[in-house]
Enzyme design. Structure first.
Site, short mmCIF file in Angstrom:
data_model
loop_
_atom_site.label_atom_id
_atom_site.label_comp_id
_atom_site.label_asym_id
_atom_site.label_seq_id
_atom_site.Cartn_x
_atom_site.Cartn_y
_atom_site.Cartn_z
N GLY A 307 0.80 -1.21 0.00
CA GLY A 307 0.00 0.00 0.00
C GLY A 307 0.84 1.27 0.00
O GLY A 307 1.94 1.32 -0.56
N SER A 308 0.34 2.31 0.66
CA SER A 308 0.93 3.64 0.57
C SER A 308 2.32 3.74 1.17
O SER A 308 3.01 4.76 0.97
CB SER A 308 0.01 4.67 1.23
OG SER A 308 -1.20 4.78 0.51
N THR A 309 2.75 2.74 1.91
CA THR A 309 4.13 2.72 2.39
C THR A 309 5.09 2.84 1.21
O THR A 309 6.17 3.42 1.32
CB THR A 309 4.41 1.43 3.18
OG1 THR A 309 3.48 1.33 4.25
CG2 THR A 309 5.81 1.42 3.73
N PHE A 310 4.69 2.29 0.06
CA PHE A 310 5.54 2.32 -1.13
C PHE A 310 5.72 3.74 -1.67
O PHE A 310 6.63 3.99 -2.47
CB PHE A 310 4.95 1.41 -2.21
CG PHE A 310 5.78 0.18 -2.48
CD1 PHE A 310 6.12 -0.69 -1.46
CD2 PHE A 310 6.25 -0.09 -3.75
CE1 PHE A 310 6.89 -1.81 -1.70
CE2 PHE A 310 7.03 -1.22 -4.01
CZ PHE A 310 7.35 -2.08 -2.97
N LYS A 311 4.86 4.66 -1.27
CA LYS A 311 5.03 6.04 -1.72
C LYS A 311 6.35 6.63 -1.22
O LYS A 311 6.91 7.54 -1.85
CB LYS A 311 3.84 6.89 -1.24
CG LYS A 311 2.54 6.52 -1.93
CD LYS A 311 1.34 7.21 -1.33
CE LYS A 311 0.05 6.75 -2.02
NZ LYS A 311 -1.16 7.25 -1.37
#
Length: 585
Positions: A307-311
């Protein structure tokens, strides 16, 4: 008178004739008896001779015959082989061997099988009568009856005096902490052979070969020291177990990593199991498969879309390649971002242009995807590979999963991967790559063994510029104070981080009401020492009733930092001055 004289004379001659005939018969009978006696002696001597010949032949046969091997004893198994103790970084015992005895039988020496089974059952309540009776009826030379008896059971069985029953010394592996560090330590089988975790790794390093050669039977082995701090491990295990229960989740996990050496300080994944009892039987005698599901380590041996951790990695890529700066503004208005027939929108849209810190703070999919498209697809893929997110991780645990990615990458794949969908990697790899973002840009492979700073520096690979790492520390701090990381704040410890909420893939499609949540944090973020990554799978509720990562994974990180930071020697800092003296004695 003459007549009488003739009668007496006839009787005298008759008597003389009988006596003469009887004497001859008597002599014949004596000779016959002597002949029979000689025959009997000859037969007896021949019998003794035959018996001695048979005995001698059997002795010679036994001397030339190899020991009997049965299916009950695997070949090349040394039942009394020792394993080294396992201790944590401070010397606390995590695993050790206990001296035990096991019960065996020599079926050919058993006099009364039924009586033997009945007597043994009086001491061993869970004895399988049918199985033991079958073993004792066999004509083999050796059969295991019961492994690893208690000393009291051994004494009571010895008192029964059953012929053909004996005891053999063995070792049993004991884990004082039970399930606390199950997925790190792993477990062994009944013959003390490592099956999982560090136990299996130890065997792979040569202990198994030493066992086979019989060189580990009696000599004590040097303890194996891990990087784990059992105090921190116990706290992490408690928190993830409680979170799974409170949030009604399928699973939960966490890892605490030294950001500068790559040492794993703690790692827990639940559901788990007790390595002292790796398998359980149901009342009907079958194996409890639900219990054995606890063997699965979701931190290193499972892949998830993070999820948004990859941002974090997308923004780091843009900053490191010079495609953006912290002051870059991206149009994230209400107009959707369309690509290849797909529409990308923001869950928490601000409907205005956003600068890079705001893209991170509001977790803008549109802003992140726009930044990703400024980088050629091969370079994007190469950047994530350089961070170790797309290849199988190297570490001591045998249980390591391989990440998955699209083949080939297309424009839409690049866009979705930028915000954490389309690529599945392990939580441990995410933590390791996250450490590289804030520790000065050095990627250091994780280890479960102690590692000095000098050793870590020799292994480290510079993957991003130090200036990029400084920018990422700012972004993590910004989000920790103003964004979704606020629920992880602990006064005095300056936590920075990024949440990730990903829809789970169920039957090949994204499920709208099932999430995989995680939170990647560093502390103290101004001078990072530790990385904390928490995960929770399919929570049904969380703080304030929320199911997103901010209400589930972030509070887990808050609890871990608040309880473990003092143990790790991290001093709290209040305000802009020096660390404060919290207590005065």
């Amino acid at each position: 008178m003459q007549l009488i004289s003739r009668v007496f004379s006839a009787r005298s001659r008759s008597h003389f004739a009988v006596r003469k005939s009887g004497s001859t018969a008597f002599k014949g009978a004596a000779q016959l008896r002597r002949k029979q006696a000689k025959q009997r002696l000859a037969i007896l001597a021949s019998g003794f001779l035959v018996a001695y010949v048979v005995i001698g032949a059997r002795l010679a046969q036994y001397g030339m015959t190899e020991d009997i091997t049965t299916g009950s004893i695997p070949e090349n198994t040394n039942p009394v082989a020792s394993r080294p103790d396992i201790v944590d970084r401070n010397g606390a015992l995590l695993a050790t061997d206990l001296n035990m005895v096991s019960l065996y039988a020599e079926p050919r020496r058993i006099v009364d099988v039924d009586e033997a089974v009945e007597k043994l059952a009086s001491v061993i309540p869970d004895l399988d009568w049918t199985d033991v009776h079958k073993k004792l009826k066999s004509r083999t030379g050796f059969q295991w009856l019961k492994r690893q008896l208690t000393p009291r059971q051994q004494a009571r069985i010895m008192a029964l005096g059953i012929p053909g029953i004996g005891f053999r010394p063995e070792k049993r592996r004991f884990y004082p902490g039970g399930s606390t560090a199950a997925h790190i330590l792993g477990h062994v089988n009944i013959d003390n052979q490592g099956l999982a975790g560090i136990e299996r790794y130890i065997d792979q390093q040569g202990v198994a070969a030493l066992r086979a050669a019989g060189l580990t039977s009696d000599g004590p082995l040097q303890p194996v020291k891990l990087s784990i701090d059992i105090r921190v491990q116990n706290i992490v295990h408690q928190i993830v177990t409680q979170a799974m229960h409170d949030d009604q989740a399928e699973a939960a996990g966490a890892v605490v990593l030294d950001a500068n050496t790559g040492e794993v300080i703690a790692m827990a994944s639940v559901p788990d199991y007790d390595p002292n009892e790796p398998s359980r039987l149901l009342p009907d005698g079958t194996v409890d498969k639900e219990y054995e599901k606890g063997w699965f380590n979701r931190i290193t041996n499972a892949t998830f879309e993070m999820g948004s951790t990859f941002k974090s990695f997308t923004l780091a890529m843009g900053l490191d390649m010079g495609k953006i700066t912290l002051n870059t503004v991206i149009d994230a208005t209400s107009k959707p971002f369309r690509m290849s027939g797909f529409t990308i929108h923001d869950e928490h849209g601000q409907y205005r242009p956003l600068n890079v810190p705001e893209i991170f703070q509001y977790s803008s999919n549109i802003g992140t995807a726009t930044i990703a498209t400024r980088v050629p697809i091969p370079d994007h893929q190469a950047f994530l590979t350089k961070l170790g997110l797309l290849t199988k991780m190297t570490t001591e645990l045998p249980e390591v999963a391989t990440p998955t990615q699209p083949h080939p990458w297309r424009a839409i794949n690049q866009a979705t991967i930028s915000f954490g969908h389309g690529v599945a990697t392990t939580p441990m790899q995410t933590a390791v790559a996250g450490a590289a973002l804030i520790n000065g840009g050095k990627l250091i492979e994780p280890t479960f063994f102690p590692r000095s700073q000098a050793e870590a520096d020799a292994l480290a690979t510079q993957v991003i510029k130090p200036s990029t790492s400084a920018d990422m520390r700012f972004l993590f701090h910004w989000n920790g104070v103003k964004g979704s990381g606020r629920n992880a704040l602990v006064p005095g410890y300056n936590i920075g981080g990024k949440t990730g909420t990903a829809d789970k893939v169920v039957n090949g499609r994204y499920a709208q009401h099932q999430n995989f949540n995680d939170f990647l944090a560093g502390f103290p973020i101004d001078h990072p020492r530790y990385i904390v990554l928490t995960t929770i799978d399919s929570p049904q509720t969380g703080e304030k009733g929320g199911r997103l990562a901010a209400y589930t994974a972030a509070p887990m990180a808050r609890e871990i930092v608040s309880r473990t930071a003092p143990l790790l020697g991290v001093q709290p800092k209040f305000g802009d001055g020096e660390p404060q003296l919290v207590a005065n004695y």
